[in-house]
Design a protein around this motif. Structure first.
Motif, PDB file in Angstrom:
ATOM      1  N   PRO A  47       8.796  10.446   0.581  1.00  0.00           N
ATOM      2  CA  PRO A  47       8.641  10.482  -0.878  1.00  0.00           C
ATOM      3  C   PRO A  47       8.843   9.114  -1.532  1.00  0.00           C
ATOM      4  N   ALA A  50       5.685   7.177  -0.991  1.00  0.00           N
ATOM      5  CA  ALA A  50       4.633   7.687  -1.875  1.00  0.00           C
ATOM      6  C   ALA A  50       4.802   7.177  -3.302  1.00  0.00           C
ATOM      7  N   GLN A  51       6.032   6.977  -3.737  1.00  0.00           N
ATOM      8  CA  GLN A  51       6.287   6.486  -5.082  1.00  0.00           C
ATOM      9  C   GLN A  51       5.845   5.037  -5.275  1.00  0.00           C
ATOM     10  N   HIS A  52       5.503   4.350  -4.178  1.00  0.00           N
ATOM     11  CA  HIS A  52       5.048   2.968  -4.272  1.00  0.00           C
ATOM     12  C   HIS A  52       3.614   2.797  -3.766  1.00  0.00           C
ATOM     13  N   TYR A  59      -1.228   5.085   0.928  1.00  0.00           N
ATOM     14  CA  TYR A  59      -0.028   5.669   1.525  1.00  0.00           C
ATOM     15  C   TYR A  59      -0.136   5.661   3.048  1.00  0.00           C
ATOM     16  N   SER A 200      -2.494  12.251  -8.930  1.00  0.00           N
ATOM     17  CA  SER A 200      -1.353  11.355  -8.809  1.00  0.00           C
ATOM     18  C   SER A 200      -1.286  10.448 -10.031  1.00  0.00           C
ATOM     19  N   GLN A 271       0.998  13.139  -5.389  1.00  0.00           N
ATOM     20  CA  GLN A 271       1.977  13.350  -6.446  1.00  0.00           C
ATOM     21  C   GLN A 271       3.024  14.385  -6.035  1.00  0.00           C
ATOM     22  N   ARG A 274       5.496  12.747  -3.854  1.00  0.00           N
ATOM     23  CA  ARG A 274       6.456  11.948  -4.612  1.00  0.00           C
ATOM     24  C   ARG A 274       7.588  12.808  -5.172  1.00  0.00           C
ATOM     25  N   ASP A 275       7.288  14.048  -5.476  1.00  0.00           N
ATOM     26  CA  ASP A 275       8.247  14.915  -6.166  1.00  0.00           C
ATOM     27  C   ASP A 275       8.958  15.897  -5.233  1.00  0.00           C
TER      28      ASP A 275
END
Length: 458
Positions: A47, A50-52, A59, A200, A271, A274-275
């Protein structure tokens, strides 16, 4: 309960005279390597990666890039490990390339920051999962972490043959856990995963900076591939087999990580990924219900124990090498012929790790605190190891090198540049934590005078 001391329970004469036997096969060392690398990180760091990442393709590209960095690093370590086999690993390479003082500073950093911090980080992640299964109160994660370190250190003191067998079991369970996630991804419906169909969100910030931060977390997940260097002194025919261990391990790890992340991306979407904080449990929940999720949690605990055990095995070897070279630390150079293990080194490593676990118990986020403490210092010395390939070819050209880095000098140059970028990126991520780790490193400078000159070794 009495506190452990640095005195071995075995005959002192045996400790002084024994040397590490060459008893590890290619598969033994590869299992240790895979068990150290494929650890708890694959269930926690995706995660953050994925946030970057700005897209699903980016990814996956980050995870492939991590495998490439591991490959070029493995090539560099294969040359160094085959040319200079020994229980000290990077300590030996840095000492030969840059002098004894640099080698001692690395040994100080590894004992006080890098290795012990890494063990404490994984122990805390294990503690968080174990606390859900067996609650031990408000400080349960710290207690579980401490228990795991004490138990696995005791197992290694009992003998390398026991810890080696346990490492095989843990590594098999780790691969089973990954296979379970992959199998569940074939039956889990992406429609039921949170955020799977959501677009995303665009990322704010400098793209290069975001990718750099993403690589920090990717390489934290790949972290540990260099640990095989510490087994070269106990590997059968290291001149031929060191490169095999590192290259086989690289292929297994990279393949497992890329396949796992393709499956996660398919299930959750970028997305949703990420969450999603608990990836493995969520996948199993979607595919097979809560009982399967609980079973996977048990496997994740085994994964963490695999990493802890493998890191304890390799980490104690640098204490042993330091004790051989520094007269005032010769107590660390004891080697138990009965257990085929560096008993005093294991006990010293365990004591320092327990102190860091106690420090983490008073932090708001133990894992992030310890990652911030270790990462910048680690990448500084990794940069010096990469440069050691070039340095030793110039200063020791007649040394037999059973394995030579192909396309030299490109791989060590790429590794050094990557490490330089990661020093910066990890320092930015760590913030004040980086200053703490660097301050502990600087505290080793006065130790050089206290310890006196190291003994010259051939």
């Amino acid at each position: 309960m009495t506190q452990p001391t640095l005195r071995s329970p075995t005959n002192p004469a045996l400790l002084r005279q024994a040397r590490p036997p060459a008893g590890l096969s290619v598969m033994d060392a590869t299992v240790v390597l895979v068990g150290v690398v494929i650890g708890i990180g694959i269930f926690g760091f995706p995660p953050l990666v994925a946030q970057h990442a700005g897209s699903g393709a980016m990814y996956i590209a980050l995870w492939c890039a991590g495998g490439f960095v591991m490959l070029i690093g493995a090539l560099c370590y294969a040359e160094l490990g085959s040319a200079y086999p020994g229980a000290g690993g990077e300590y030996l390479y840095l000492t030969r390339a840059w002098g004894r003082r640099v080698g001692l500073m690395f040994a100080w950093a590894r004992c006080s920051v890098i290795q012990t911090g890494a063990i404490a980080v994984v122990a805390y992640i294990y503690g968080d999962y174990a606390q859900r299964l067996v609650p031990l109160g408000a400080h349960g994660p710290a207690l579980h972490a401490a228990i795991s370190v004490v138990a696995l250190t005791a197992l290694n003191v009992a003998g390398t043959r026991y810890s080696k067998r346990l490492q095989w079991l843990f590594t098999v369970l780790t691969l089973v856990a990954l296979a379970a996630v992959l199998a569940a991804s074939l039956t889990a419906s992406g429609d039921g995963a949170p955020g799977a169909e959501a677009m995303s969100a665009p990322l704010a910030g400098n793209p290069a900076g975001l990718l750099g931060m993403g690589m920090v977390f990717v390489l934290l997940t790949y972290g540990g591939w260099n640990e095989a260097a510490y087994l070269s002194g106990e590997l059968r025919d290291p001149g031929r087999n060191m490169s095999r261990v590192l290259l086989i391990g690289t292929v297994v790890v990279t393949g497992a990580y890329v396949l796992t992340n393709l499956a996660l991306l398919e299930i959750f979407g970028l997305q949703g990924l990420r969450d999603t904080p608990a990836l493995g449990a969520d996948v199993m929940q979607l595919a097979a219900g809560p009982y399967a999720a609980a079973l996977l949690s048990l496997m994740i605990c085994a994964t963490a124990l695999s990493t802890i055990n493998g890191t304890i095995i390799t980490g104690a070897r640098v204490y042993y090498a330091l004790g051989r070279d520094v007269p005032r630390l010769q107590a660390l150079a004891g080697w138990s012929a009965q257990g085929e293990t560096p008993t005093p080194a294991l006990l010293a490593q365990g004591a320092i790790t327990l102190a860091l676990i106690a420090l983490g118990a008073f932090s708001q986020n133990s894992v992030q605190t310890l990652v911030a403490y270790t990462a910048p210092v680690f990448w500084i010395f990794m940069l010096l190891v990469a440069a050691s390939v070039w340095r030793l070819r110039r200063t020791d050209p007649d040394r037999p090198r059973p394995f030579r880095v192909p396309f030299y000098p490109l791989p060590p140059l790429l590794l050094a540049l990557t490490c330089a970028g990661l020093v910066y990126s990890s320092a930015v991520y760590a913030g004040a934590g980086a200053l703490i780790g660097l301050a502990v490193l600087a505290a080793g400078l006065p130790m050089l005078r206290f310890l006196g000159p190291p003994q010259a070794r051939g």
